[in-house]
Motif scaffolding. Structure first.
Motif, PDB file in Angstrom:
ATOM      1  N   ALA A  82       0.831  -1.206   0.000  1.00 59.13           N
ATOM      2  CA  ALA A  82       0.000   0.000   0.000  1.00 59.13           C
ATOM      3  C   ALA A  82       0.863   1.252   0.000  1.00 59.13           C
ATOM      4  O   ALA A  82       1.979   1.262   0.530  1.00 59.13           O
ATOM      5  CB  ALA A  82      -0.910  -0.001   1.228  1.00 59.13           C
ATOM      6  N   ASP A  83       0.341   2.305  -0.589  1.00 59.73           N
ATOM      7  CA  ASP A  83       1.010   3.600  -0.557  1.00 59.73           C
ATOM      8  C   ASP A  83       0.893   4.176   0.852  1.00 59.73           C
ATOM      9  O   ASP A  83      -0.212   4.317   1.386  1.00 59.73           O
ATOM     10  CB  ASP A  83       0.357   4.544  -1.570  1.00 59.73           C
ATOM     11  CG  ASP A  83       1.140   5.831  -1.781  1.00 59.73           C
ATOM     12  OD1 ASP A  83       1.740   6.328  -0.808  1.00 59.73           O
ATOM     13  OD2 ASP A  83       1.155   6.338  -2.911  1.00 59.73           O
ATOM     14  N   TYR A 118       1.071   7.074   1.921  1.00 62.68           N
ATOM     15  CA  TYR A 118       0.334   8.329   2.034  1.00 62.68           C
ATOM     16  C   TYR A 118      -1.176   8.107   2.086  1.00 62.68           C
ATOM     17  O   TYR A 118      -1.940   9.048   2.300  1.00 62.68           O
ATOM     18  CB  TYR A 118       0.703   9.252   0.874  1.00 62.68           C
ATOM     19  CG  TYR A 118       2.153   9.662   0.909  1.00 62.68           C
ATOM     20  CD1 TYR A 118       2.618  10.596   1.840  1.00 62.68           C
ATOM     21  CD2 TYR A 118       3.082   9.089   0.050  1.00 62.68           C
ATOM     22  CE1 TYR A 118       3.952  10.954   1.896  1.00 62.68           C
ATOM     23  CE2 TYR A 118       4.429   9.443   0.101  1.00 62.68           C
ATOM     24  CZ  TYR A 118       4.852  10.372   1.020  1.00 62.68           C
ATOM     25  OH  TYR A 118       6.184  10.716   1.077  1.00 62.68           O
ATOM     26  N   ASP A 119      -1.618   6.874   1.860  1.00 62.30           N
ATOM     27  CA  ASP A 119      -3.043   6.551   1.946  1.00 62.30           C
ATOM     28  C   ASP A 119      -3.435   6.065   3.345  1.00 62.30           C
ATOM     29  O   ASP A 119      -4.590   5.729   3.570  1.00 62.30           O
ATOM     30  CB  ASP A 119      -3.396   5.454   0.928  1.00 62.30           C
ATOM     31  CG  ASP A 119      -3.230   5.920  -0.515  1.00 62.30           C
ATOM     32  OD1 ASP A 119      -3.314   7.140  -0.737  1.00 62.30           O
ATOM     33  OD2 ASP A 119      -3.025   5.068  -1.393  1.00 62.30           O
ATOM     34  N   GLY A 120      -2.480   6.024   4.268  1.00 66.31           N
ATOM     35  CA  GLY A 120      -2.743   5.437   5.576  1.00 66.31           C
ATOM     36  C   GLY A 120      -3.884   6.082   6.334  1.00 66.31           C
ATOM     37  O   GLY A 120      -4.784   5.394   6.841  1.00 66.31           O
ATOM     38  N   ALA A 169      -6.329   7.893   5.213  1.00 67.98           N
ATOM     39  CA  ALA A 169      -7.596   7.670   4.514  1.00 67.98           C
ATOM     40  C   ALA A 169      -8.123   6.256   4.762  1.00 67.98           C
ATOM     41  O   ALA A 169      -9.335   6.055   4.921  1.00 67.98           O
ATOM     42  CB  ALA A 169      -7.412   7.912   3.014  1.00 67.98           C
ATOM     43  N   LEU A 170      -7.231   5.273   4.805  1.00 71.06           N
ATOM     44  CA  LEU A 170      -7.650   3.898   5.102  1.00 71.06           C
ATOM     45  C   LEU A 170      -8.252   3.801   6.504  1.00 71.06           C
ATOM     46  O   LEU A 170      -9.257   3.124   6.713  1.00 71.06           O
ATOM     47  CB  LEU A 170      -6.460   2.956   4.984  1.00 71.06           C
ATOM     48  CG  LEU A 170      -6.010   2.596   3.566  1.00 71.06           C
ATOM     49  CD1 LEU A 170      -4.650   1.903   3.608  1.00 71.06           C
ATOM     50  CD2 LEU A 170      -7.037   1.701   2.884  1.00 71.06           C
ATOM     51  N   GLN A 187      -9.684   6.261   8.205  1.00 70.56           N
ATOM     52  CA  GLN A 187     -10.984   6.940   8.187  1.00 70.56           C
ATOM     53  C   GLN A 187     -12.049   6.050   7.565  1.00 70.56           C
ATOM     54  O   GLN A 187     -13.177   5.967   8.059  1.00 70.56           O
ATOM     55  CB  GLN A 187     -10.878   8.251   7.417  1.00 70.56           C
ATOM     56  CG  GLN A 187     -10.184   9.366   8.182  1.00 70.56           C
ATOM     57  CD  GLN A 187     -10.179  10.674   7.412  1.00 70.56           C
ATOM     58  OE1 GLN A 187      -9.911  10.690   6.208  1.00 70.56           O
ATOM     59  NE2 GLN A 187     -10.463  11.768   8.086  1.00 70.56           N
ATOM     60  N   ARG A 188     -11.695   5.391   6.473  1.00 71.42           N
ATOM     61  CA  ARG A 188     -12.649   4.504   5.790  1.00 71.42           C
ATOM     62  C   ARG A 188     -13.101   3.380   6.712  1.00 71.42           C
ATOM     63  O   ARG A 188     -14.248   2.925   6.633  1.00 71.42           O
ATOM     64  CB  ARG A 188     -11.995   3.932   4.532  1.00 71.42           C
ATOM     65  CG  ARG A 188     -12.869   2.959   3.749  1.00 71.42           C
ATOM     66  CD  ARG A 188     -12.140   2.478   2.504  1.00 71.42           C
ATOM     67  NE  ARG A 188     -12.868   1.421   1.831  1.00 71.42           N
ATOM     68  CZ  ARG A 188     -12.427   0.761   0.759  1.00 71.42           C
ATOM     69  NH1 ARG A 188     -11.243   1.078   0.245  1.00 71.42           N
ATOM     70  NH2 ARG A 188     -13.145  -0.196   0.215  1.00 71.42           N
ATOM     71  N   SER A 234      -0.941   8.890  10.244  1.00 67.73           N
ATOM     72  CA  SER A 234      -0.113   7.968   9.470  1.00 67.73           C
ATOM     73  C   SER A 234       1.184   8.653   9.102  1.00 67.73           C
ATOM     74  O   SER A 234       1.195   9.843   8.772  1.00 67.73           O
ATOM     75  CB  SER A 234      -0.849   7.527   8.201  1.00 67.73           C
ATOM     76  OG  SER A 234      -0.024   6.734   7.377  1.00 67.73           O
TER      77      SER A 234
END
Length: 296
Positions: free
Chosen positions: A175-176, A178-180, A182-183, A185-186, A194
């Motif tokens: 996984a990227d 920088y998406d931590g 957002a993951l 929150q989802r 992150s």
């Protein structure tokens, strides 16, 4: 219903959970000699607990290799505030594949270090963890990020293309980092945080790197039929690695990214952003500057 079929509504099957469990089991006897990534992840998690002045009586550790965290926690100033972590390493080979053996709303702290990058359904695994937490409970996790083993990924692909005329994926699709947030929150976490911890480890040759990956239990477990790499491909990859990345002494670097995650189960006493338009002070006044209207 076939879970690997997108039309079934389930997540795609990226990793072979049985193969992962086998590779992980083989790694336990050699892990102590290659535990540096897990130890670094554990150091980050323990530092977060030391900075969080809260008690966590019921703690659960979902890490596939729980020993570094347990050891460092006992030496930490936070040890008296955290209950003895209940390890569930046996069920961590395929995170998110089945329901966690933890009752919803039962844990004050859940830790999962260097394991979630093996999840076929990462958002689903995170959502399970969030449900296991009590309101205002804390999750601390780490997983390998997209830049991990970028050098190895490139040379293996090129070597296999050269020797066979085609190449299979050999390194996990991490996984990227920088998406931590957002993951998190989802998955329903509040106050998500992150960051990415990058490090470069130097090896005498490709064989030494592969030995460490096997000792960590981090070798290829992608789903499907995996055609073994033969000697000519590995020799070609070793030559390419040295040519592209080696230093004057012939040593080669390996890049690792550790993505650190932290999030809280929602609770009414947690801070929330103020409603839009409720500010009492203009930004220009706070910064001590003159505000110019549009067009001026």
């Amino acid at each position: 219903m076939n879970p690997s079929d997108p039309s079934s509504g389930g997540p795609p099957i990226i990793f072979d959970s049985a193969r992962r469990a086998t590779r992980l089991a083989r790694s336990f006897g050699r892990f102590a000699g290659a535990d540096f990534l897990h130890r670094r992840a554990a150091e980050n998690a323990v530092a977060s607990l030391e900075a969080t002045l809260r008690d966590f009586p019921v703690a659960v550790d979902l890490s596939a290799h729980p020993s570094p965290f347990a050891e460092l926690l006992t030496q930490s100033i936070a040890a008296h505030r955290v209950g003895l972590p209940r390890s569930m390493a046996g069920g961590a080979a395929a995170p998110g594949a089945t329901s966690l053996p933890i009752a919803d709303g039962s844990a004050d702290l859940v830790v999962s270090l260097m394991t979630l990058h093996w999840a076929n359904d990462l958002p689903g695994a995170l959502a399970q963890i969030r449900r296991a937490l009590k309101p205002d409970g804390l999750f601390l996790g780490t997983l390998l990020g997209a830049g991990t083993l970028k050098e190895l990924r490139a040379v293996l692909t090129e070597a296999e293309l050269s020797e066979r005329g085609g190449a299979q994926a050999r390194i996990s699709p991490f996984a990227d980092g920088y998406d931590g947030a957002a993951l998190l929150q989802r998955a329903g976490f509040a106050l998500p945080v992150s960051d990415v911890d990058r490090l470069t480890v130097t090896y005498p040759d490709l064989s030494a790197l592969i030995r460490d990956l096997r000792s960590m239990g981090e070798t290829n477990v992608l789903a499907g039929v995996i055609r073994p790499l033969n000697r000519s491909i590995l020799l070609r990859a070793a030559v390419l690695y040295g040519q592209r990345h080696g230093d004057a002494e012939g040593r080669i670097p390996a890049t690792f990214e550790i993505v650190n995650l932290a999030g809280w189960a929602p609770h009414e006493r947690q801070p929330r952003p103020l409603p839009r338009g409720s500010a009492q002070t203009r930004l220009a006044d706070a910064l001590g500057v003159i505000e110019h209207k549009p067009g001026r």
